[in-house]
Design a protein around this motif. Structure first.
Motif, PDB file in Angstrom:
ATOM      1  N   THR A 123       0.711  -1.284  -0.034  1.00  0.00           N
ATOM      2  CA  THR A 123       0.047   0.047   0.016  1.00  0.00           C
ATOM      3  C   THR A 123       0.703   1.324   0.104  1.00  0.00           C
ATOM      4  N   ASN A 124       2.175   1.138   0.251  1.00  0.00           N
ATOM      5  CA  ASN A 124       3.243   2.124   0.278  1.00  0.00           C
ATOM      6  C   ASN A 124       3.629   2.317  -1.305  1.00  0.00           C
ATOM      7  N   GLN A 125       3.169   3.574  -1.801  1.00  0.00           N
ATOM      8  CA  GLN A 125       3.520   3.743  -3.294  1.00  0.00           C
ATOM      9  C   GLN A 125       4.999   3.740  -3.314  1.00  0.00           C
ATOM     10  N   LEU A 126       5.701   4.700  -2.443  1.00  0.00           N
ATOM     11  CA  LEU A 126       7.219   5.209  -2.691  1.00  0.00           C
ATOM     12  C   LEU A 126       7.936   3.878  -2.705  1.00  0.00           C
ATOM     13  N   ALA A 127       7.545   2.890  -1.469  1.00  0.00           N
ATOM     14  CA  ALA A 127       8.275   1.779  -1.218  1.00  0.00           C
ATOM     15  C   ALA A 127       7.908   0.701  -2.404  1.00  0.00           C
ATOM     16  N   VAL A 128       7.115   0.794  -3.035  1.00  0.00           N
ATOM     17  CA  VAL A 128       6.693  -0.159  -4.318  1.00  0.00           C
ATOM     18  C   VAL A 128       7.578   0.320  -5.317  1.00  0.00           C
ATOM     19  N   ASP A 129       7.505   1.625  -5.633  1.00  0.00           N
ATOM     20  CA  ASP A 129       8.207   2.140  -6.855  1.00  0.00           C
ATOM     21  C   ASP A 129       9.803   1.724  -6.524  1.00  0.00           C
ATOM     22  N   THR A 130      10.149   2.030  -5.410  1.00  0.00           N
ATOM     23  CA  THR A 130      11.606   1.715  -5.110  1.00  0.00           C
ATOM     24  C   THR A 130      11.922   0.298  -5.243  1.00  0.00           C
ATOM     25  N   PHE A 131      11.109  -0.679  -5.096  1.00  0.00           N
ATOM     26  CA  PHE A 131      11.228  -2.082  -4.795  1.00  0.00           C
ATOM     27  C   PHE A 131      11.428  -2.368  -6.697  1.00  0.00           C
ATOM     28  N   PHE A 132      10.685  -1.658  -7.363  1.00  0.00           N
ATOM     29  CA  PHE A 132      10.639  -2.124  -8.807  1.00  0.00           C
ATOM     30  C   PHE A 132      11.822  -1.723  -9.537  1.00  0.00           C
ATOM     31  N   ALA A 133      12.253  -0.298  -9.026  1.00  0.00           N
ATOM     32  CA  ALA A 133      13.255   0.414  -9.610  1.00  0.00           C
ATOM     33  C   ALA A 133      14.812  -0.452  -9.225  1.00  0.00           C
ATOM     34  N   THR A 134      14.582  -1.117  -8.020  1.00  0.00           N
ATOM     35  CA  THR A 134      15.903  -1.975  -7.402  1.00  0.00           C
ATOM     36  C   THR A 134      15.931  -3.324  -8.145  1.00  0.00           C
ATOM     37  N   ASN A 135      14.725  -3.752  -8.350  1.00  0.00           N
ATOM     38  CA  ASN A 135      14.868  -5.183  -8.609  1.00  0.00           C
ATOM     39  C   ASN A 135      14.516  -5.578 -10.090  1.00  0.00           C
ATOM     40  N   GLN A 136      13.622  -4.718 -10.515  1.00  0.00           N
ATOM     41  CA  GLN A 136      13.423  -4.956 -12.280  1.00  0.00           C
ATOM     42  C   GLN A 136      12.979  -6.387 -12.382  1.00  0.00           C
ATOM     43  N   PRO A 137      11.761  -6.563 -11.905  1.00  0.00           N
ATOM     44  CA  PRO A 137      11.222  -7.844 -12.370  1.00  0.00           C
ATOM     45  C   PRO A 137      10.826  -7.954 -13.750  1.00  0.00           C
ATOM     46  N   GLN A 138      10.710  -9.228 -14.333  1.00  0.00           N
ATOM     47  CA  GLN A 138      10.348  -9.163 -15.947  1.00  0.00           C
ATOM     48  C   GLN A 138       8.891  -9.509 -15.958  1.00  0.00           C
ATOM     49  N   TYR A 139       8.288 -10.300 -15.075  1.00  0.00           N
ATOM     50  CA  TYR A 139       7.060 -10.851 -15.047  1.00  0.00           C
ATOM     51  C   TYR A 139       6.509 -10.600 -13.512  1.00  0.00           C
ATOM     52  N   VAL A 140       5.137 -10.172 -13.301  1.00  0.00           N
ATOM     53  CA  VAL A 140       4.568  -9.850 -12.379  1.00  0.00           C
ATOM     54  C   VAL A 140       3.242 -10.603 -12.005  1.00  0.00           C
ATOM     55  N   ILE A 141       2.982 -11.522 -10.774  1.00  0.00           N
ATOM     56  CA  ILE A 141       1.907 -12.077 -10.489  1.00  0.00           C
ATOM     57  C   ILE A 141       1.281 -11.331  -9.578  1.00  0.00           C
ATOM     58  N   LEU A 142       0.323 -10.840  -9.653  1.00  0.00           N
ATOM     59  CA  LEU A 142      -0.195  -9.966  -8.447  1.00  0.00           C
ATOM     60  C   LEU A 142      -1.428 -10.706  -7.488  1.00  0.00           C
ATOM     61  N   ALA A 143      -0.740 -11.511  -6.543  1.00  0.00           N
ATOM     62  CA  ALA A 143      -1.793 -12.350  -5.756  1.00  0.00           C
ATOM     63  C   ALA A 143      -1.789 -11.921  -4.373  1.00  0.00           C
ATOM     64  N   ALA A 144      -1.314 -10.677  -4.165  1.00  0.00           N
ATOM     65  CA  ALA A 144      -1.471  -9.898  -2.878  1.00  0.00           C
ATOM     66  C   ALA A 144      -2.671  -9.136  -2.798  1.00  0.00           C
ATOM     67  N   ALA A 145      -3.417  -9.073  -1.910  1.00  0.00           N
ATOM     68  CA  ALA A 145      -4.935  -8.391  -1.781  1.00  0.00           C
ATOM     69  C   ALA A 145      -5.208  -8.730  -0.286  1.00  0.00           C
TER      70      ALA A 145
END
Ligand SMILES: NC(=O)C1=CN([C@@H]2O[C@H](COP(=O)(O)OP(=O)(O)OC[C@H]3O[C@@H](n4cnc5c(N)ncnc54)[C@H](OP(=O)(O)O)[C@@H]3O)[C@@H](O)[C@H]2O)C=CC1
Ligand SMILES: C[C@H]1O[C@H](OP(=O)(O)OP(=O)(O)OC[C@H]2O[C@@H](n3cnc4c(=O)[nH]c(N)nc43)[C@H](O)[C@@H]2O)[C@@H](O)[C@@H](O)C1=O
Length: 312
Positions: A45-67
């Motif tokens: 739910t933390n937009q900045l933390a999510v964006d930083t995570f993606f910038a750092t880790n650069q995933p190629q595929y994402v399966i969104l099973a968090a809810a």
């Protein structure tokens, strides 16, 4: 198209019912570059933390099973949480996936997106054709927004985001909370506790007449990877078992599998929810995917897992 087993795949929600099944399936298939991070290490739910995570880790595929997920009682009791947390999680993950050039994202919705009185079995194009079931409309509206975000990003930016709509799921790593879980794990636990405590009655919610379709989560995980490899289009895809039972039939089956010998008492002060929601599976069947696990086999397997992990 088959995905290379070295691809970096981020499974969001990997400790949950669906996420853990997807991880088991990916491991079985030889994928060896999974990106997994717990809720306490990354709050989605933390937009900045999510964006930083993606910038750092650069995933190629994402399966969104968090809810934020729960059964009829949880949905009715915590409407603010169900709409807000789901909108936040999915918006953050979808936007960051696009922004950081993820190759493909799969978003998970739910059969509750459809109108309460949909044609049965429910085709994908029944979406937004009538009023929603009141007990879970807050969650359903968030899920519909997720589908529409995937469509919007595909249309405007050619981002390969797809959506799968599973029916009611169950299996390994389910939530067995007595009030907040879904019906199947709730009943497994209640019948088990009644059996070991030598009770002569078990209370089951509602009238027993609603119909539900159940899919084992290992079948869903198989479908998720199938869709990731074989489907890239605008419309969401239903994923069901094709079989429905009344809640009364389900309760009788759980009673038999657990070996409880007493009586069922129906608490009609509890909500029934939607009367029926059988998914039309013809789209995913046409693509070449079918489920394999019967409800009885899946229940036996889930009870075995419950005994090994919680049973005394
Ligand atoms: N279960 C079912 O019957 C159905 C489920 N679905 C869909 O499948 C998906 C997965 O559901 P399911 O596996 O059952 O749910 P679970 O509750 O079992 O798992 C959800 C996961 O999401 C994580 N999570 C929740 N909030 C956050 C957050 N803010 N930040 C990081 N992680 C978070 C949870 O972590 P933690 O536990 O640590 O909070 C958990 O690992 C959902 O989109 C759901 O709508 C669709 C149809 C039916
Ligand atoms: C997957 C789907 O799940 C939810 O919808 P639901 O299908 O109505 O969910 P449920 O599993 O909680 O209930 C199914 C039926 O079963 C009856 N019932 C009997 N006894 C218990 C019982 O003990 N617990 C529960 N939870 N239900 C019970 C209950 O009264 C109802 O008639 C959505 O909110 C939403 O989250 C969603 O997408």
């Amino acid at each position: 198209m088959p995905i290379d087993t070295s691809a970096k795949i981020y499974v969001a929600g990997h400790r949950g019912l669906v996420g853990s099944a997807v991880v088991r399936k990916l491991n079985q298939l030889g994928f060896h570059n999974l990106l997994l991070v717990t809720h306490s290490d990354l709050d989605l739910t933390n937009q900045l933390a999510v964006d930083t995570f993606f910038a750092t880790n650069q995933p190629q595929y994402v399966i969104l099973a968090a809810a934020k997920v729960g059964g009829i009682h949880a949905n009715k009791t915590y409407p603010a949480d169900f709409i807000t947390l789901n909108l936040q999680i999915q918006t953050n993950v979808i936007v960051s996936s696009y922004k950081h050039k993820v190759t493909k994202l799969l978003f998970l919705g739910s059969s509750c997106i459809y109108p309460k009185f949909s044609p049965q079995p429910i085709p994908e194009n029944a979406l937004l054709t009538g009023p929603l079931e009141p007990t879970n409309k807050w969650y359903a509206i968030a899920k519909i927004a997720g589908i529409k975000m995937c469509q919007g990003y595909r249309l405007q930016y050619k981002f390969d985001a797809i959506s799968a709509m599973p029916t009611n799921l169950y299996g390994t790593n389910d939530n067995f909370h007595p009030e907040n879980s879904h019906v199947l794990p709730a009943l497994l636990r209640r019948f088990h506790e009644a059996k070991i405590n030598n009770l002569d009655k078990v209370v089951v919610w509602g009238t027993g007449s609603p119909l539900r379709e159940f899919l084992h989560v290992d079948d869903l995980a198989d479908a998720v990877i199938f869709l990731l490899e074989n489907y890239s289009d605008l419309e969401h895809v239903n994923v069901g078992s094709g079989n429905e039972v009344t809640i009364k039939e389900l309760a009788e089956l759980v009673k038999e599998v657990v070996g409880f010998k007493g009586e069922l008492i129906w608490d009609s002060t509890k909500p029934d929810g939607t009367p029926r929601k059988l998914m039309d599976n013809s789209k995913i069947a046409g693509l070449g995917w079918t489920p394999k696990i019967s409800l009885r086999d899946g229940l036996v397997d889930t009870y075995k897992w419950y005994l090994e992990n919680y049973g005394k």
